[in-house]
Structure formats: C-alpha cells, structure tokens
Scaffold this active site. Structure first.
Site, mmCIF file in Angstrom:
data_model
loop_
_atom_site.group_PDB
_atom_site.id
_atom_site.type_symbol
_atom_site.label_atom_id
_atom_site.label_comp_id
_atom_site.label_asym_id
_atom_site.label_seq_id
_atom_site.Cartn_x
_atom_site.Cartn_y
_atom_site.Cartn_z
ATOM 1 N N ASP A 1 -37.188 68.667 28.434
ATOM 2 C CA ASP A 1 -38.526 68.499 27.856
ATOM 3 C C ASP A 1 -38.429 68.471 26.330
ATOM 4 O O ASP A 1 -37.995 69.443 25.705
ATOM 5 C CB ASP A 1 -39.413 69.672 28.314
ATOM 6 C CG ASP A 1 -40.872 69.445 27.964
ATOM 7 O OD1 ASP A 1 -41.189 68.438 27.313
ATOM 8 O OD2 ASP A 1 -41.700 70.301 28.366
ATOM 9 N N LYS B 1 -51.104 69.006 33.289
ATOM 10 C CA LYS B 1 -51.421 70.382 32.868
ATOM 11 C C LYS B 1 -52.930 70.570 32.997
ATOM 12 O O LYS B 1 -53.716 69.875 32.347
ATOM 13 C CB LYS B 1 -50.958 70.621 31.438
ATOM 14 C CG LYS B 1 -49.429 70.705 31.314
ATOM 15 C CD LYS B 1 -49.000 71.904 30.500
ATOM 16 C CE LYS B 1 -47.507 72.155 30.591
ATOM 17 N NZ LYS B 1 -46.736 71.179 29.797
ATOM 18 N N LYS C 1 -36.082 73.012 26.987
ATOM 19 C CA LYS C 1 -36.627 72.420 25.771
ATOM 20 C C LYS C 1 -35.515 71.920 24.863
ATOM 21 O O LYS C 1 -34.712 72.716 24.362
ATOM 22 C CB LYS C 1 -37.497 73.448 25.024
ATOM 23 C CG LYS C 1 -38.567 74.116 25.900
ATOM 24 C CD LYS C 1 -39.474 73.121 26.600
ATOM 25 C CE LYS C 1 -40.266 73.778 27.718
ATOM 26 N NZ LYS C 1 -41.078 72.865 28.498
ATOM 27 N N GLU D 1 -38.775 64.588 29.507
ATOM 28 C CA GLU D 1 -40.236 64.683 29.416
ATOM 29 C C GLU D 1 -40.709 64.514 27.969
ATOM 30 O O GLU D 1 -40.148 65.109 27.053
ATOM 31 C CB GLU D 1 -40.713 66.032 29.959
ATOM 32 C CG GLU D 1 -42.247 66.106 30.012
ATOM 33 C CD GLU D 1 -42.744 67.187 30.955
ATOM 34 O OE1 GLU D 1 -42.915 66.884 32.152
ATOM 35 O OE2 GLU D 1 -42.926 68.325 30.505
ATOM 36 N N ASP E 1 -46.138 64.142 29.626
ATOM 37 C CA ASP E 1 -46.849 65.417 29.690
ATOM 38 C C ASP E 1 -48.007 65.398 28.683
ATOM 39 O O ASP E 1 -49.142 65.075 29.037
ATOM 40 C CB ASP E 1 -45.853 66.554 29.422
ATOM 41 C CG ASP E 1 -46.453 67.939 29.554
ATOM 42 O OD1 ASP E 1 -47.650 68.060 29.831
ATOM 43 O OD2 ASP E 1 -45.709 68.931 29.373
#
Ligand code: MG
Length: 369
Positions: free
Chosen positions: A193, A265, A165, A218, A241
């Site tokens: 991400d 997801k 992250k 991402e 995402d």
C-alpha cells in the site's frame, strides 16, 4: 417508525504504537472518533461510528463529523430509519459531500432496520455468507527487517494477510518488496500500500521492477488520472483506495479498467448504503474487493466485516481490525473480533453492538424533535 433523538459522543482512541503512513511522511498517535446513538418512537435504538484515520490521511475531519451531524440533524429527525435511501437523500440534500459525516448516521439506521426486521445487516444487504473474512494487518513503514518484525507479531495473532506500507525512496521500496516477498509464507497475502506517496515516474519504476513477483499495489499515486496513466505503462495489478470516494469513481475505474481491486473504506464513501452499490459495480466487472474501516473501534470494524461477508469468497480479499491497534475498547466482548486471523459477523439482528456509555461519557450534542 420515526427518528426522535440523535445523541453524539466524542471519544479519543489512542493507538498502542505510533504509526507512520507510507513513506513515513505522516505520523498518527490518536484517532478522533464520533459515536452516534439514534432513538426512535418505536423504542428501537441504533448505534453508528465515524472515525477518520486522523485529520491528515484523507479530506475527513473528526470534529467535522460532529459539525456535519449538527447541520443535518433537522433533516434526519422524523425520517423512517428503515428507509435508508430516503435518509441518504435527506442528508445529501442538506449537506452536499462530506460523506464521512454521513456514515455514522447511515450505520445507526441500518442497525435499527436490522433490529426492526429481526435480521442481520448483512442479510438486509443481500445475504450473509457463513464464512468470516481474513483480516489484513496494517504494517507501518520502515526498514525491511522492522516491517518483517511487525508481520511476525501479527502472524502470532493468526493473521495471514498484511497491508504493508511502502512508498518512499524508490530503491528502498524495491528492496522492501523483494525482502518481504521472500519471507512471505505460501498461504499469506501481502498488499503493498503506497497511500499515494509515489509520483508517476517512481510508481512506474518500482512496479515494473517487481512485475515478476505478481504482487498487488494499492493507491500508487495521488489521483485516478495518475492511475489511468500508470495502467498504460505497468502490468502489476492495482488496487484503488483513497481515490475511490463516489459511485462515479467506482464506475469510471470499472469501465475504464483502471484497477483490478477496489479498496472500499466505509467512512470515506459515506457508509454501507453507498458502499453496497460499489460492491455491486465491482462484482459486475470482475473486480475483487477489500472492505475496511477507515479507522476506529470494534463498531467500525464490524461495519466493514458486515459488508465483506456479503461478498462472494472469490471476490473478497480481506478486511481490517483497527481495534487491534487501540488501547481503548468501547464495547468489550461485543462485535466482530479477531479469531485466528478472521473477523466473522453472526446473524444477530442489526449489528449487535451497544457501546458502553460509561466509557463514552456524556454526549457532546443531543438533537431531538
Ligand atoms: Mg490503503
């Protein structure tokens, strides 16, 4: 076969360590999980799970799943759970949107369909590949050496893939990415991400500054319009995402070339029925795929691993094991577990998981004909 009873369970799933999303702007300590048991007049029972990543990550609300099922129950009862498109349409007519509330029902119906056919869900979804899927760790945002420490602890668990992250200060992000790329092992994969944390300007600066590294970023910005604009001014590959919610999003991304990777997801997109169509759009457009739970127990992870294992290896980038971050296990010894950094689903009929009802406690709602 008809659905005769829907039992709904609420379970808090505490995280072992507090978790900060990209940019350190959102903190998570416990996940609000809903488990759904669907019973039929044929004596077959199926289980599903819906666990958003807290209430602040995307528009999905844990208690909203329970409320949504209460609203849809009359339309679900009496359906044949093997007719997944009929169940899907009944839910969509009864409650437009709210995909996250439909996912657990969808999974329980796939479980029943698999048991009825004597086939794994992966086989029903087109065919199970024998090979398991690499698990990506989820590395909380922080200083570079703190983040590398997390990667090292996952390495000890066999992980070769990491979702790291980033998405705070531009200079710090460039530093984090360069630091971690230098420490990345040759057989490791790192996805950077951003969880929507950059502005277009910030994304453009960072992605161009690290373009020589060949990394994938991402969800750099908030919306698909942002990503479309960014695609024009950067060359770094993009995974979408949070902005991949509907099949229309998937077709737009694919047709307009907005991204090179889909991050599907299951809870966000409404379950396996809808996610399998996104998989097919991706495969038809040369787009690689991560399939992950939004969060949750071994059941949610297994759902993601099932879809992942229907994707040809050259298109399958990885999955996630949220279960490794929790202090509660609702189905000990069952489902897909981390073995040397991979989740693998077997050919057991349905998904093979029966949550421990002593752990779940009494249902918070029961809907029946
Ligand atoms: Mg992500």
């Amino acid at each position: 076969m008809k659905i005769t009873k829907i039992s709904v369970y609420h379970q808090n799933l505490p995280l072992e360590h507090p978790y900060w999303l990209s940019g350190g702007r959102l903190k998570f300590e416990v996940l609000d999980a809903t488990f759904v048991k669907i019973e039929t007049d044929a004596g077959i029972t199926g289980w599903g799970e819906g666990t958003p990543w807290g209430h602040t990550y995307v528009p999905a609300h844990g208690p909203g799943i329970r409320a949504g099922i209460e609203t849809m129950a009359h339309a679900i009862l009496g359906q044949d759970p093997r007719q997944l498109n009929h169940v899907e349409r009944a839910m969509d007519l009864c409650l437009p949107g709210h995909l996250y509330a439909k996912a657990p029902v969808d999974l329980a119906c796939w479980d029943i369909a698999g048991q009825a056919a004597g086939l794994s869900i992966a086989d029903l979804l087109g065919g199970r590949d024998e090979t398991g899927t690499w698990i990506a760790s989820s590395v909380s945002s922080g200083a570079p050496d703190y983040m590398f420490g997390i990667i090292q602890s996952y390495r000890q668990m066999g992980y070769k893939s990491h979702s790291v992250k980033v998405g705070g200060d531009v200079e710090k992000d460039i530093e984090r990415i360069r630091y971690l790329e230098e420490k990345r092992l040759p057989d490791e994969r790192i996805l950077y991400d951003v969880n929507r944390a950059w502005t277009r300007r910030e994304a453009s600066i960072v992605m161009n500054a690290v373009a020589d590294l060949g990394i994938t970023v991402e969800q750099p910005c908030e919306t698909l319009d942002d990503i479309a604009a960014l695609r024009q001014v950067t060359t770094t590959p993009i995974s979408v995402d949070e902005s991949l919610v509907t099949l229309q999003d998937a077709t737009r991304i694919a047709r307009d070339g907005l991204a090179e990777v889909f991050g599907i997801k299951l809870n966000r997109v409404g379950g396996l029925t809808k996610a399998a169509r996104m998989r097919d759009v991706a495969l038809a457009h040369g787009i690689q795929i991560y399939v992950m739970a939004t969060g949750g127990s071994v059941l949610a992870d297994t759902e993601a691993a099932i879809l992942a294992q229907t994707i040809p290896m050259e298109f399958r980038l990885g999955t996630w094991a949220c279960q490794d971050m929790l202090t509660v296990d609702i189905a000990p010894g069952q489902g897909a577990r981390n073995v040397n950094g991979k989740l693998t689903v077997t050919d057991v009929a349905g998904h093979g998981i029966q949550p421990d009802e002593d752990t779940l406690g009494a249902p918070v709602a029961v809907h029946q004909v």
